[in-house]
Design a protein around this motif. Structure first.
Motif, PDB file in Angstrom:
ATOM      1  N   ASP A   1       0.854  -1.193   0.000  1.00 18.80           N
ATOM      2  CA  ASP A   1       0.000   0.000   0.000  1.00 18.80           C
ATOM      3  C   ASP A   1       0.888   1.241   0.000  1.00 18.80           C
ATOM      4  N   ASN A   2       1.514   1.492  -1.153  1.00 16.33           N
ATOM      5  CA  ASN A   2       2.380   2.661  -1.315  1.00 16.33           C
ATOM      6  C   ASN A   2       2.362   3.077  -2.787  1.00 16.33           C
ATOM      7  N   ALA A   3       3.184   4.044  -3.151  1.00 20.23           N
ATOM      8  CA  ALA A   3       3.161   4.562  -4.522  1.00 20.23           C
ATOM      9  C   ALA A   3       3.511   3.477  -5.534  1.00 20.23           C
ATOM     10  N   TYR A   4       4.500   2.645  -5.207  1.00 18.48           N
ATOM     11  CA  TYR A   4       4.874   1.557  -6.109  1.00 18.48           C
ATOM     12  C   TYR A   4       3.704   0.600  -6.285  1.00 18.48           C
ATOM     13  N   GLY A   5       3.060   0.252  -5.181  1.00 15.39           N
ATOM     14  CA  GLY A   5       1.914  -0.644  -5.260  1.00 15.39           C
ATOM     15  C   GLY A   5       0.781  -0.069  -6.086  1.00 15.39           C
ATOM     16  N   ASN A   6       0.579   1.227  -6.000  1.00 11.49           N
ATOM     17  CA  ASN A   6      -0.480   1.868  -6.796  1.00 11.49           C
ATOM     18  C   ASN A   6      -0.209   1.744  -8.287  1.00 11.49           C
ATOM     19  N   VAL A   7       1.061   1.939  -8.665  1.00 10.39           N
ATOM     20  CA  VAL A   7       1.426   1.813 -10.080  1.00 10.39           C
ATOM     21  C   VAL A   7       1.227   0.375 -10.554  1.00 10.39           C
ATOM     22  N   VAL A   8       1.681  -0.574  -9.740  1.00 12.99           N
ATOM     23  CA  VAL A   8       1.539  -1.989 -10.100  1.00 12.99           C
ATOM     24  C   VAL A   8       0.068  -2.380 -10.168  1.00 12.99           C
ATOM     25  N   GLU A   9      -0.732  -1.890  -9.238  1.00  7.98           N
ATOM     26  CA  GLU A   9      -2.164  -2.199  -9.250  1.00  7.98           C
ATOM     27  C   GLU A   9      -2.807  -1.794 -10.574  1.00  7.98           C
ATOM     28  N   ALA A  10      -2.569  -0.561 -10.996  1.00  3.50           N
ATOM     29  CA  ALA A  10      -3.150  -0.092 -12.252  1.00  3.50           C
ATOM     30  C   ALA A  10      -2.658  -0.926 -13.427  1.00  3.50           C
ATOM     31  N   ALA A  11      -1.369  -1.263 -13.401  1.00  2.00           N
ATOM     32  CA  ALA A  11      -0.790  -2.001 -14.525  1.00  2.00           C
ATOM     33  C   ALA A  11      -1.337  -3.418 -14.611  1.00  2.00           C
ATOM     34  N   VAL A  12      -1.431  -4.115 -13.476  1.00  2.00           N
ATOM     35  CA  VAL A  12      -1.873  -5.511 -13.516  1.00  2.00           C
ATOM     36  C   VAL A  12      -3.368  -5.598 -13.822  1.00  2.00           C
ATOM     37  N   LYS A  13      -4.147  -4.634 -13.351  1.00  2.00           N
ATOM     38  CA  LYS A  13      -5.577  -4.644 -13.647  1.00  2.00           C
ATOM     39  C   LYS A  13      -5.851  -4.356 -15.122  1.00  2.00           C
ATOM     40  N   ALA A  14      -4.925  -3.666 -15.779  1.00  2.00           N
ATOM     41  CA  ALA A  14      -5.055  -3.439 -17.216  1.00  2.00           C
ATOM     42  C   ALA A  14      -4.488  -4.605 -18.015  1.00  2.00           C
ATOM     43  N   ALA A  15      -3.377  -5.173 -17.551  1.00  2.00           N
ATOM     44  CA  ALA A  15      -2.680  -6.201 -18.328  1.00  2.00           C
ATOM     45  C   ALA A  15      -3.405  -7.539 -18.314  1.00  2.00           C
ATOM     46  N   ALA A  16      -3.982  -7.925 -17.188  1.00  2.00           N
ATOM     47  CA  ALA A  16      -4.591  -9.254 -17.080  1.00  2.00           C
ATOM     48  C   ALA A  16      -5.713  -9.475 -18.101  1.00  2.00           C
ATOM     49  N   PRO A  17      -6.708  -8.609 -18.173  1.00  2.00           N
ATOM     50  CA  PRO A  17      -7.755  -8.850 -19.178  1.00  2.00           C
ATOM     51  C   PRO A  17      -7.256  -8.724 -20.606  1.00  2.00           C
ATOM     52  N   ARG A  18      -6.253  -7.901 -20.810  1.00  2.00           N
ATOM     53  CA  ARG A  18      -5.697  -7.746 -22.161  1.00  2.00           C
ATOM     54  C   ARG A  18      -5.075  -9.051 -22.639  1.00  2.00           C
ATOM     55  N   ARG A  19      -4.597  -9.870 -21.712  1.00  2.00           N
ATOM     56  CA  ARG A  19      -3.978 -11.149 -22.059  1.00  2.00           C
ATOM     57  C   ARG A  19      -4.919 -12.335 -21.822  1.00  2.00           C
ATOM     58  N   GLY A  20      -6.196 -12.040 -21.699  1.00  2.00           N
ATOM     59  CA  GLY A  20      -7.161 -13.113 -21.509  1.00  2.00           C
ATOM     60  C   GLY A  20      -7.203 -13.660 -20.104  1.00  2.00           C
ATOM     61  N   GLY A  21      -6.690 -12.902 -19.146  1.00  2.00           N
ATOM     62  CA  GLY A  21      -6.663 -13.365 -17.772  1.00  2.00           C
ATOM     63  C   GLY A  21      -7.679 -12.650 -16.903  1.00  2.00           C
ATOM     64  N   ARG A  22      -7.687 -13.016 -15.637  1.00  2.00           N
ATOM     65  CA  ARG A  22      -8.587 -12.372 -14.680  1.00  2.00           C
ATOM     66  C   ARG A  22      -7.917 -12.347 -13.314  1.00  2.00           C
ATOM     67  N   ILE A  23      -8.318 -11.394 -12.508  1.00  2.00           N
ATOM     68  CA  ILE A  23      -7.814 -11.284 -11.139  1.00  2.00           C
ATOM     69  C   ILE A  23      -8.884 -11.829 -10.205  1.00  2.00           C
ATOM     70  N   VAL A  24      -8.553 -12.907  -9.518  1.00  2.00           N
ATOM     71  CA  VAL A  24      -9.536 -13.570  -8.653  1.00  2.00           C
ATOM     72  C   VAL A  24      -9.415 -13.120  -7.202  1.00  2.00           C
ATOM     73  N   ALA A  25      -8.310 -12.517  -6.843  1.00  2.00           N
ATOM     74  CA  ALA A  25      -8.119 -11.987  -5.490  1.00  2.00           C
ATOM     75  C   ALA A  25      -7.124 -10.848  -5.568  1.00  2.00           C
ATOM     76  N   PHE A  26      -7.401  -9.783  -4.833  1.00  2.00           N
ATOM     77  CA  PHE A  26      -6.489  -8.632  -4.826  1.00  2.00           C
ATOM     78  C   PHE A  26      -6.497  -8.001  -3.445  1.00  2.00           C
TER      79      PHE A  26
END
Length: 403
Positions: free
Chosen positions: A203-228
């Motif tokens: 829960d910091n600035a790095y985590g915020n950047v990663v959160e946005a990136a992974v939430k965008a990247a997963a569906p783009r690659r046919g994936g899903r986030i089941v827990a966050f």
């Protein structure tokens, strides 16, 4: 067509000696320039100047005798590790000049004293002396001050900060951004059938950047986030929450540095998760001895530059300077190699936005990179596996960018 090349690795079918005659070349039909802790971790400590007072500001100097002038702004007199890193980056920049063999550029080297005011003054001096582009600064808070000066002259800035929020029109970041790590590891995970992700980030600035990136990247690659979940000082509670949902995931992505990743993995184990039954994923911050020594993280995958490039660079650096380079020294080398190649091949448009944002990108010490129009970058990274002996590549860096 000129083949892109670095002295570190002969181009297939060419002689090694040829690679040492040209540090970089340019593919005119598809422009491609070839010119411990994780590199993101090394850079992240320079997001703000050190608290200690800086030393006396160093006098401005020059390197090279070419007709194309390039500003280089570094915190050479900053306190602590920042000043040491700046000197190593300066050495890297001068190495690029030497290995390019008399490029038509002259570096105008300015010490920003580790402050925005110093960076702005250095930029003003550089443009007044005819700089056509500015390389640096290192600290995120100094970049806007430099950009303000550069924009009044209509020239671009290639800065070394990892803070993507300061990128923008004419301000390009030549650094290792978390977004590239996330995109690469999510893409690779999907390619091996691991598309259901459980995610833990700080829960910091790095985590915020990663959160946005992974939430965008997963569906783009046919994936899903089941827990966050995000975690702070309390890692046990988020770990228990994710552990309870791990049955519906086939990969667990933990984005943090070495000490924290080990603690989070231990918290997951304490919460009842069997990490051997799931694919562990991480970012370049996993390039850390603590990670390699952790039994729980063995077999985990993370995205990072192929270490072969830095090893070769380090060998040449030791020969020239008698010491070890900081991990960020390759950024200064690549920046100088880039502008030297563009000055040689691109005429009067050499540093224009169209040239700098060519979608084919460039190849440097740490692999492929390209600048986006918004000033951020994309890197072609390897996928590394955690072993007790260190990181081992399981998928190499791409040879070219897709669309």
């Amino acid at each position: 067509m000129v083949r892109a090349r670095y002295p570190k690795s002969p181009v297939p079918g060419s002689r090694s000696s040829a690679t040492r005659r040209s540090a970089l070349g340019l593919l005119l039909s598809a422009p491609l320039l070839s010119a411990c802790a994780g590199v993101q971790q090394s850079l992240s400590q320079f997001s703000a100047p050190p608290a200690q007072p800086a030393g006396p500001q160093q006098q401005a100097t020059t390197a090279g005798t070419g007709g194309v002038k390039v500003g280089l702004i570094l915190p050479l007199s900053a306190a602590g590790n920042a000043g040491l890193a700046a000197q190593s980056m300066r050495n890297g920049a001068e190495m690029a000049l030497a290995e390019f063999q008399n490029p038509n550029i002259q570096l105008l080297i300015k010490d920003d004293n580790g402050s925005p005011q110093g960076a702005q003054a250095g930029a003003q001096q550089a443009v007044d002396e005819g700089a056509e582009i500015i390389l640096g600064p290192l600290f995120a808070q100094s970049v806007p001050a430099v950009a303000q000066v550069a924009r009044t002259r209509g020239i671009s800035v290639i800065a070394f900060s990892t803070d993507s929020s300061i990128a923008g029109r004419g301000v390009y970041l030549l650094s290792f951004l978390p977004e590239s790590d996330v995109n690469r590891i999510v893409e690779y995970s999907a390619s091996i059938g691991k598309r259901s992700l459980a995610v833990l980030v700080p829960d910091n600035a790095y985590g915020n950047v990663v959160e946005a990136a992974v939430k965008a990247a997963a569906p783009r690659r046919g994936g899903r986030i089941v827990a966050f979940e995000k975690y702070g000082a309390d890692r046990a509670t988020p770990a228990r929450t994710v552990a309870q949902q791990l049955g519906s995931a086939d990969a667990l992505f933990i984005a943090d540095d070495g000490d924290a990743v080990v603690s989070v993995a231990d918290a997951m184990t304490a919460a009842g998760a069997n990490l051997r039954n799931i694919q562990l994923l991480g970012t370049g911050l996993w390039d850390n001895p603590r990670v390699y020594a952790s039994a729980a993280l063995q077999g985990g995958l993370y995205a990072a530059p192929d270490p072969a490039g830095f090893r070769a660079f380090s060998g040449r650096y030791r020969t020239k300077y008698g010491g070890e380079p900081v991990r960020t020294a390759t950024l200064a080398y690549d920046a100088v190699a880039l502008v030297a190649a563009l000055a040689r091949t691109q005429g009067t448009t050499r540093f224009s936005p169209d040239v700098l944002t060519n979608p084919s990108g460039f190849a440097g010490i740490d692999g492929l990179f390209r600048f986006r129009a918004d000033g951020t970058n994309e890197r072609g990274l390897a996928v590394m596996k955690v072993t007790q002996g260190g990181g081992v590549a399981v998928a190499g860096s791409p040879k070219s960018f897709g669309a």
